[in-house]
Design an enzyme around this catalytic site. Structure first.
Site, short mmCIF file in Angstrom:
data_model
loop_
_atom_site.label_atom_id
_atom_site.label_comp_id
_atom_site.label_asym_id
_atom_site.label_seq_id
_atom_site.Cartn_x
_atom_site.Cartn_y
_atom_site.Cartn_z
N SER A 145 32.70 -17.93 0.78
CA SER A 145 32.78 -17.13 -0.45
C SER A 145 33.72 -17.79 -1.46
O SER A 145 33.41 -18.84 -2.01
CB SER A 145 33.21 -15.70 -0.12
N LYS A 197 37.42 8.17 -14.97
CA LYS A 197 38.79 7.70 -14.82
C LYS A 197 39.18 7.52 -13.35
O LYS A 197 39.98 6.65 -13.02
CB LYS A 197 39.76 8.69 -15.51
#
EC number: 3.4.21.-
Length: 331
Positions: A145, A197
């Site tokens: 990765s 949020k």
């Protein structure tokens, strides 16, 4: 106030450190005083192989561990841990040093943060393109990765047949404990300025709209990963996307797919770089060096703050609770 025993322990440790450092200084090649004291660069150069051609050297930089900026500085207790800022400084110095003819990155990592991986990639790319110095990657047990992301712009990539690489993709994870909290009779009260949020909050399920928002972030970083490989490896986007489904590859498989250039260990990489440079240069290793300033700073923190280790653990736990985009292979 520190106890008398603590003061004596500090003095004894300081004397032992100074004696050890003095012996090391006498028996080692010339080193800059600022570096030894700890007010200059935070690394030392150790000769690991002596060549017959003088004037320049090949530098080995080791990247081992999860690519994550923890914000902590190297100390006597954690010199074996990856330190992002320190590694970036070493890479920058090696790239700028006119006495360094080429750089070998010894990579052993499952990857890590998207930002941190991008910072390393940017420096490697600049060294190859601007400094015109060859940068070879020597993959260890794992270069997956983010480990592959930072390797992509290198001049050549080497891996062992058993190396685990690939895992090309992006991951973002969070834990939903709302079901457990409900069983325990725990309720959460959240006051927020907007509907998203508290996205990825552990206290509730993710909504369909939030899944769409988060997937766009993942897709954007994935597209960037693909672009990095296309540019660095000279492969077509179609070829890369066929390989970039998150699967891992052995070093042998990676060579067959074009993700890696050749099979070989560090010795093979060194020999190859010498042949390509046409010179038998010294090979040096960049390593972190704790100077007197680092030692006393660390010792003072430990003595004056009994909860120093607990604060570090708490900081790590707080970081892990925050979902982040990662180029990371999780076993």
């Amino acid at each position: 106030m520190m106890s008398r025993k603590r003061w004596l322990a500090l003095i004894a440790a300081a004397m032992l450190f100074v004696a050890s450092a003095a012996i090391s200084l006498v028996s080692s090649p010339a080193v800059d005083v600022d570096e030894w004291v700890g007010t200059g660069t935070s690394y030392k150069q150790t000769i690991v192989e002596t060549g017959t051609d003088f004037g320049k050297s090949i530098a080995i930089l080791e990247l081992s561990g999860v690519i994550q900026d923890t914000g902590s500085a190297p100390s006597l207790l954690n010199t074996g841990v990856y330190h992002h800022r320190d590694f970036l400084k070493q890479l920058e110095k090696a790239g700028e040093d006119p006495n360094i003819a080429g750089i070998i990155l010894q990579v052993n990592t499952p990857g890590g943060g998207v930002l941190e991986s991008a910072e390393i990639h940017k420096q490697v790319e600049e060294i190859v393109q601007d400094s015109e110095k060859p940068v070879y990657v020597s993959m260890g047990n794992m270069a997956a990765s983010g480990g592959y992301y930072i390797s992509a712009p290198a001049t050549k990539i080497y891996a062992h047949p058993q190396t685990i690489t690939g895992s090309i993709g992006v991951i973002m994870q969070s834990i939903d404990i709302s079901g457990l909290a409900e069983n325990l009779g725990i309720e959460f009260n959240t006051f927020k300025s907007g509907p998203y949020k508290d996205i990825l909050s552990q206290t509730r399920e993710v909504t369909d709209e939030e899944e769409d928002i988060l997937q766009t972030l993942v897709d954007e970083m994935y597209d960037e990963f693909v672009r990095v490989i296309v540019d660095g490896r000279g492969m077509s986007e179609t070829e890369v996307r066929e390989l970039a489904d998150g699967r891992i590859y052995t070093g042998s498989q990676a060579v067959a797919t074009g993700l890696v250039d050749e099979l070989g260990g560090l010795d093979d990489v060194i020999e190859s770089m010498k042949e390509d440079l046409g010179a038998d240069y010294n090979v040096i290793r960049y390593e972190h060096s704790l100077g007197l300033y680092d030692f006393f700073s660390m010792s003072t923190n430990r003595l004056l703050s009994p909860s120093y280790e607990l604060q570090s653990i708490e900081r790590l736990l707080n970081q892990s609770n925050t979902p982040t985009l990662q180029y990371l292979y999780a076993e």
